[in-house]
Write an enzyme that holds these catalytic residues in place. Sequence first.
Site, short mmCIF file in Angstrom:
data_model
loop_
_atom_site.label_atom_id
_atom_site.label_comp_id
_atom_site.label_asym_id
_atom_site.label_seq_id
_atom_site.Cartn_x
_atom_site.Cartn_y
_atom_site.Cartn_z
N GLU A 92 122.17 23.17 109.68
CA GLU A 92 122.44 21.98 108.88
C GLU A 92 122.52 20.78 109.81
OE1 GLU A 92 125.84 22.76 106.45
OE2 GLU A 92 124.90 24.52 105.51
N THR A 119 111.78 25.59 109.77
CA THR A 119 110.36 25.90 109.98
C THR A 119 109.74 26.36 108.66
OG1 THR A 119 110.88 26.55 112.23
CG2 THR A 119 108.76 27.28 111.36
N ARG A 126 114.79 36.42 117.77
CA ARG A 126 114.88 36.16 119.21
C ARG A 126 114.13 37.22 120.00
NH1 ARG A 126 121.36 35.07 118.81
NH2 ARG A 126 121.15 32.92 118.05
N GLU A 166 116.80 29.09 117.83
CA GLU A 166 117.21 30.50 117.91
C GLU A 166 118.27 30.70 118.99
OE1 GLU A 166 116.38 33.12 116.20
OE2 GLU A 166 114.95 32.16 114.86
N GLY A 167 119.20 29.77 119.03
CA GLY A 167 120.24 29.81 120.05
C GLY A 167 119.71 29.09 121.27
C1 LIG Z 1 111.25 23.03 115.93
C2 LIG Z 1 112.50 23.64 115.43
C3 LIG Z 1 112.45 24.57 114.42
C4 LIG Z 1 113.63 25.12 113.91
N1 LIG Z 1 113.57 26.03 112.88
C5 LIG Z 1 114.72 26.46 112.28
C6 LIG Z 1 114.68 27.29 111.12
O1 LIG Z 1 113.60 27.69 110.67
N2 LIG Z 1 115.84 27.63 110.51
C7 LIG Z 1 117.05 27.21 111.00
O2 LIG Z 1 118.05 27.55 110.39
N3 LIG Z 1 117.12 26.44 112.10
C8 LIG Z 1 115.98 26.04 112.76
N4 LIG Z 1 116.06 25.22 113.87
C9 LIG Z 1 117.37 24.74 114.30
C10 LIG Z 1 117.83 25.32 115.65
O3 LIG Z 1 118.19 26.64 115.52
C11 LIG Z 1 118.92 24.42 116.15
O4 LIG Z 1 118.33 23.22 116.56
C12 LIG Z 1 119.72 25.02 117.29
O5 LIG Z 1 120.51 26.07 116.82
C13 LIG Z 1 120.54 24.02 118.05
O6 LIG Z 1 121.30 23.25 117.19
P1 LIG Z 1 121.37 21.64 117.31
O7 LIG Z 1 119.97 21.17 117.37
O8 LIG Z 1 122.20 21.17 116.22
O9 LIG Z 1 122.02 21.41 118.70
P2 LIG Z 1 123.56 21.33 119.06
O10 LIG Z 1 124.23 22.55 118.56
O11 LIG Z 1 124.09 20.02 118.64
O12 LIG Z 1 123.51 21.40 120.62
C14 LIG Z 1 123.25 20.25 121.44
C15 LIG Z 1 123.44 20.63 122.89
O13 LIG Z 1 124.78 21.04 123.10
C16 LIG Z 1 124.85 22.31 123.67
N5 LIG Z 1 126.04 22.99 123.18
C17 LIG Z 1 126.39 23.21 121.90
N6 LIG Z 1 127.57 23.86 121.84
C18 LIG Z 1 127.96 24.07 123.12
C19 LIG Z 1 129.07 24.70 123.72
N7 LIG Z 1 130.01 25.28 123.02
N8 LIG Z 1 129.14 24.75 125.06
C20 LIG Z 1 128.21 24.17 125.81
N9 LIG Z 1 127.15 23.55 125.30
C21 LIG Z 1 127.00 23.51 123.96
C22 LIG Z 1 123.57 22.96 123.26
O14 LIG Z 1 123.20 24.01 124.13
C23 LIG Z 1 122.62 21.79 123.33
O15 LIG Z 1 122.19 21.60 124.66
C24 LIG Z 1 114.88 24.72 114.43
C25 LIG Z 1 114.89 23.79 115.48
C26 LIG Z 1 113.73 23.27 115.99
C27 LIG Z 1 113.80 22.28 117.12
#
Ligand SMILES: Cc1cc2nc3c(=O)[nH]c(=O)nc-3n(C[C@H](O)[C@H](O)[C@H](O)COP(=O)(O)OP(=O)(O)OC[C@H]3O[C@@H](n4cnc5c(N)ncnc54)[C@H](O)[C@@H]3O)c2cc1C
Lengths: 322, 396, 249
Positions: B141, B172, B256, B376-377
């Site tokens: 979200e 996706t 993954r 995917e994490g």
């Molecule tokens: C092209 C693309 C396709 C995708 N497809 C899907 C899909 O089909 N379905 C779906 O559900 N999701 C999808 N995603 C979402 C994706 O899984 C998320 O972007 C991802 O989980 C990271 O979340 P965020 O972007 O909100 O980053 P954030 O969680 O905001 O993270 C930002 C940064 O902070 C770091 N961080 C976060 N928490 C911590 C912590 N506790 N300690 C240290 N560092 C931390 C992260 O590693 C990262 O560097 C997609 C994303 C992309 C880019």
Amino acid sequence: MANVLAVLEVRNAVLRKGAAELLAAARRIADASGGTVDALICSVGPVSGSDGLGAAGADRVLTAQHAVFANYCPDGMAATVATLTNAYRAVVVAATATGKDLAPRIAARIGAPCAMDVTVVDSRGESIRVVRPVYAGKALQTVDLAGTAVVAVRPGAYAAVPAGKAGTPAVVTVPAFTKRLDVTGIRTSDKAALDVAEARVVISGGRGLGDPKHFALLEELAAAFGGEAAVGASRAVVDAGWAEHGAQVGQTGKTVSPELYIAVGISGAIQHLAGMRTAKVIVAINRDKDAPIFKIADYGIVGDLFEVVPALTAAVRVAKAH
Amino acid sequence: MAGSAEYTGVDFYDVDGLLSEEERAVRDTVRSWVDEQLMPVIGECYIEGRFPRQLIPGMAELGLFGANLPEEYGCAGLNNVAYGLIMQELERGDSGIRSFASVQGALVMYPIFTFGSDEQKKHWLPRLAAGTDIGCFGLTEPDFGSNPGGMITTARETADGWLLNGVKMWITNGSQATVAIIWAKTGDINDVNSIRGFIVPASTPGYTGKDQKGKLSLRASDTSEIHLQDVHLPKNAILPKSGGIKSPLMCLTQARYGIAWGAVGAAMACYDEARRYAISRIMFGKPIGQTQIQQQRLADMLTEVTKAQLLVLQLGRLKDQGKATPARVSLAKRNNVSAACDIAREARRLLGANGILVEYHSMRHLANLESVYTYEGTHDMHSLILGQEITGLGAF
Amino acid sequence: MKIAVCLRRVPDTTAKIVIAGSGTVIDETGVKFVPNPYDEYAIEAALSLKEKAGGGETVVVALGGDAVQETMRTALAMGIDRGVHLHGTPSPDGLENARVLAEHLRGAGYDVMLFGKFAVDDCGQQTGAMVAELLELPCATAVTKLDIAAGRATVEREVEGGIEQAACALPAVFTCDKGLNNPRLPSLKGIMAAKKKPLEVTPVAPGAGSVTVAALALPPERAAGRIVGEGAAAVPALMQLLTTEAKVI
Ligand SMILES: Cc1cc2nc3c(=O)[nH]c(=O)nc-3n(C[C@H](O)[C@H](O)[C@H](O)COP(=O)(O)OP(=O)(O)OC[C@H]3O[C@@H](n4cnc5c(N)ncnc54)[C@H](O)[C@@H]3O)c2cc1C
């Protein structure tokens, strides 16, 4: 003594080109042991172009006439040749589409080995020694064929040599045979007026042309050579539907040995090189100076083909006009 | 040009010898398909920011969707190594195509297969395998990425079914999917155990998917926002066996696993391109591959590719024995995607100016892999998963 | 309709050819083997003929050692029904191999027997036509079009400067050229099904024949060429070389 029978090709009562070259190859086998060369023509009636066969190396010119020879009749030809082979150490044909179809049929009928697409023939003691490209030109195999052998000689492998033989006419009877395959005719495809495998000059286009319509540039260059040039294509553009498969030069297309090969906008993938590396002279025109084609080309021009090719066409026209 | 010489893979350690005949046959089929169908169009799709939809029927016909699920549902019933090899070969072409297949298979078909009723399985799996339905997976979200348990999308039970509300992002296939697996909380907003999965046909009123624009990565893949506004679903829309955040995380483990293999494919493509270029590009009168710097680059790339290959192969064998724990999968995803990013970057650099062109592939892979690094994490999240595994101490 | 496809295992066309120590064969280490590309047209033709006929049986027949079974399974994965492995070492004399194949095909009730136009390894280009002669059956080689109706086949084949058209009765032998069709890829389900399809092994011993391979060598490297110049400005220099040095114009 190695006597040789050269089976010539006729289409529409005209001798196909390449007969003199085939006789030159036949003479090479025969002359090594004082043998003779006979040419065989299977036709309905008189064949134009057959007068010079003595001069080209035929001691005798055998004609086998039958109504069935109006079209290519592999069953009739193989049956006819099979009645004659006791007298010969080798049967040679040109490795054209027709020759390659006929050779194994003859070989199977007379129980002889068959070598295709041969580029060098020699007699060697009791054997016929031939060299032939294998692995699509990536290697050359030297093979000894014992007993009577059927050899298909690649067009362009031998040049005609004046031999001044008698060319004494003789008639051969066509034996009774079963016509299993009925060849009904040849549809001339308007594009392939001259086949890449037969042409003295081959101009091939690749992806660098950018669009199928730019093949017209190559057609113009071919036309400047006045009917002795054909337009070929790389696999990539044939696969893309820009050119007909019949024009494809390379491993899964045709292997050509023209005197002059001009590669335009072709990078030179190994499969393509395999199909044209035996050309006498290779010219490459390509924008990318690192293209592999330049490694095997005798002469290269680095540049935009849309400028170079028209300039070359004009220059060839001038040269041909003199 | 880059594509002129045929791709024959990278196999320095005779990893082929560790594969069965069927596994190699599967790999070869997908490799040929990628060569014939994907490579000719991928550059254009990437530039235009468009998923090559026209390839879906062909992918389905080959059996690329949910290939490790049983034959009774119209799937190929492959083992997990063969499945991994499919992902490797697809991603050799483009991460976007692999993403499509990952989502369809691991994130849509797998949860239906694992958490669905017999009826749901019989209805949906054959259609998804045949590509007549396209799925997407809605977990992330706008405000909950790495921490999906915090999600605020809700599913409220009504007299005759469910009512869904919320927004999913980065989904996706979201805009072209005909069916979505949506994860939502059925209970208290702080209760991660109330997370359940729902099968939501995209035609349901209140469901809208729209593409996210301006991506500089994974351009040949659709990434969308999904709005769920008072989406009414029948009672049987819920995946009956799903329960808690563990369920979507199980799906992610599947995906993954495929990503760990896919990254190897992208890395192989980049290494292969760099190697060919190094041999043919002449500078200072000799091939650049004859300089120590480029040789070291290539040596590093080949080493990392080979390590990554062996890692996923053993992971696949473990998975076939039921021993591919989430932490083991994390290690492979983390290592291989990161290695692939490095390899793609070094390949791009070795190619000089040509390396920034779409005719060559390394820069496209490099840009793609940045998404793969995040989704995917994220790489960091997998560090934390491994850290917890090693120490027993959660540091999220 | 009962259709046989004769299949050969060859090195991948992209394989780099290295000559073995014996100097007569290639070094097979590290070489990937595939079904002969022209045989894939034959496989596709068999599958589509059967599909069109709405029934029948397709059989892949291959002569070779153990390794040929993997190649045969590619054909089975593409959809061929069963395999016959003629287990033995092929002879360098194509006629001997044709005899072995003909012996198996004779009396087996095939309506159509398909081969590739040639095998890309030894480029022999003879097996199909020889088998037809030995079986006294009609044969068309290198066909780019093959239609079968009411027990007769009409074919087209490329000849220099045109397309030759021919017809014959069945049973008959055809060798297939590129252009005939687009071979399908084996589907993943097909790959899984292939290992369950029947594959019968019959030992055979092709004769030595009359062919001896004396040598196998790499072609002489062409002498490195030269870049004549850049752009249209280089054309006069090129013409000069072609007319005076190379003497081809
Ligand atoms: C092209 C693309 C396709 C995708 N497809 C899907 C899909 O089909 N379905 C779906 O559900 N999701 C999808 N995603 C979402 C994706 O899984 C998320 O972007 C991802 O989980 C990271 O979340 P965020 O972007 O909100 O980053 P954030 O969680 O905001 O993270 C930002 C940064 O902070 C770091 N961080 C976060 N928490 C911590 C912590 N506790 N300690 C240290 N560092 C931390 C992260 O590693 C990262 O560097 C997609 C994303 C992309 C880019």
